[in-house]
Design a protein around this motif. Structure first.
Motif, PDB file in Angstrom:
ATOM      1  N   PRO A   1      -3.918   2.513   2.508  1.00  0.00           N
ATOM      2  CA  PRO A   1      -4.075   3.959   2.299  1.00  0.00           C
ATOM      3  C   PRO A   1      -4.397   4.671   3.605  1.00  0.00           C
ATOM      4  N   SER A   2      -4.149   5.966   3.622  1.00  0.00           N
ATOM      5  CA  SER A   2      -4.528   6.776   4.781  1.00  0.00           C
ATOM      6  C   SER A   2      -6.027   7.000   4.820  1.00  0.00           C
TER       7      SER A   2
ATOM      8  N   ASP B   1       2.498   5.348  -1.921  1.00  0.00           N
ATOM      9  CA  ASP B   1       3.114   5.188  -0.604  1.00  0.00           C
ATOM     10  C   ASP B   1       4.545   5.723  -0.626  1.00  0.00           C
TER      11      ASP B   1
ATOM     12  N   CYS C   1      -0.613   1.650  -5.565  1.00  0.00           N
ATOM     13  CA  CYS C   1      -0.599   1.983  -4.136  1.00  0.00           C
ATOM     14  C   CYS C   1       0.824   2.117  -3.619  1.00  0.00           C
TER      15      CYS C   1
ATOM     16  N   TRP D   1      -2.006   9.715   1.210  1.00  0.00           N
ATOM     17  CA  TRP D   1      -2.639   9.255  -0.036  1.00  0.00           C
ATOM     18  C   TRP D   1      -3.841   8.389   0.309  1.00  0.00           C
ATOM     19  N   GLY D   2      -4.748   8.291  -0.669  1.00  0.00           N
ATOM     20  CA  GLY D   2      -5.939   7.498  -0.447  1.00  0.00           C
ATOM     21  C   GLY D   2      -6.442   6.874  -1.727  1.00  0.00           C
ATOM     22  N   VAL D   3      -7.487   6.072  -1.578  1.00  0.00           N
ATOM     23  CA  VAL D   3      -8.161   5.428  -2.705  1.00  0.00           C
ATOM     24  C   VAL D   3      -9.605   5.907  -2.722  1.00  0.00           C
TER      25      VAL D   3
ATOM     26  N   TRP E   1      -8.462  -3.432   5.137  1.00  0.00           N
ATOM     27  CA  TRP E   1      -7.403  -2.451   5.385  1.00  0.00           C
ATOM     28  C   TRP E   1      -7.392  -1.981   6.841  1.00  0.00           C
TER      29      TRP E   1
END
Length: 205
Positions: free
Chosen positions: A81-82, A49, A45, A60-62, A107
């Protein structure tokens, strides 16, 4: 780090910075890591970032198929994350839905920052959609097909702001867009989730 290099390569291939880069199924990578290292999620992450801060991607994301293993690894040291993408819909089990909710809260993500995927569990032609009627989850007054009702309900299991689908049929996409006019009965969704938890508890006892 290989992850940063992969983002750089993607930007090069596209000729522009990607709008969003997903860390896909980190729970699977963690299971396969030898030796096991719970800090790998924080490192991945952080790399994404940093890539975003350097302009290699816009966000970015998960994307997690099973967020349960990630719950113990989300700490202040893990960048936020976004976007979080998780499975959504009537075929998602109670454990996965509850884990997604916990991760969303950890989050502090808004509905718009949570995306759903695989709302039909594979295909709208699956036999399960002939056996169940997702229209039961809609408020009275709407006239949606079972496929449309399943898609609309998926926005509440768990609560997400967008759902990713794949198709090569424009008519199918049009049908799904039309489903957004439907209104979901939240009390029915909550009752369904309670029944899912009860059934899950019975099976584990």
């Amino acid at each position: 780090m290989r992850l940063k290099a992969a983002v750089e390569e993607a930007a090069k291939d596209l000729g522009r910075a990607p709008d969003i880069v997903f860390l896909h199924n980190p729970e699977q990578s963690l299971r396969e890591a030898v030796p096991y290292n719970k800090d790998l999620l924080a490192a991945a992450c952080t790399a994404l970032d940093d890539a975003t801060a350097k302009g290699l991607c816009t966000a970015w994301g998960v994307a997690s198929w099973d967020p349960s293993p990630l719950l113990s690894m989300v700490a202040p040291a893990v960048p936020r994350p976004s976007v979080l993408m998780v499975r959504a819909g009537l075929l998602v089990g109670a454990r996965t839905l509850d884990a997604a909710d916990t991760l969303i809260d950890a989050w502090d993500l808004s509905d718009g920052e949570v995306w759903g995927m695989s709302p039909f569990g594979g295909a709208t032609s699956a036999s399960v959609w002939d056996r169940v009627d997702p229209c039961l989850f809609l408020q009275a007054g709407g006239r949606l097909s079972r496929v449309q009702a399943a898609f609309r309900t998926a926005y509440h299991l768990p609560r997400v702001g967008s759902i990713a689908v794949g198709t090569d049929e424009p008519a199918h996409l049009g049908e799904l867009v039309g489903a957004l006019a439907g209104q979901v009965e939240e009390r029915t969704v909550q009752e369904y989730r309670r029944l899912l938890r009860d059934r899950s508890g019975d099976q584990s006892s």
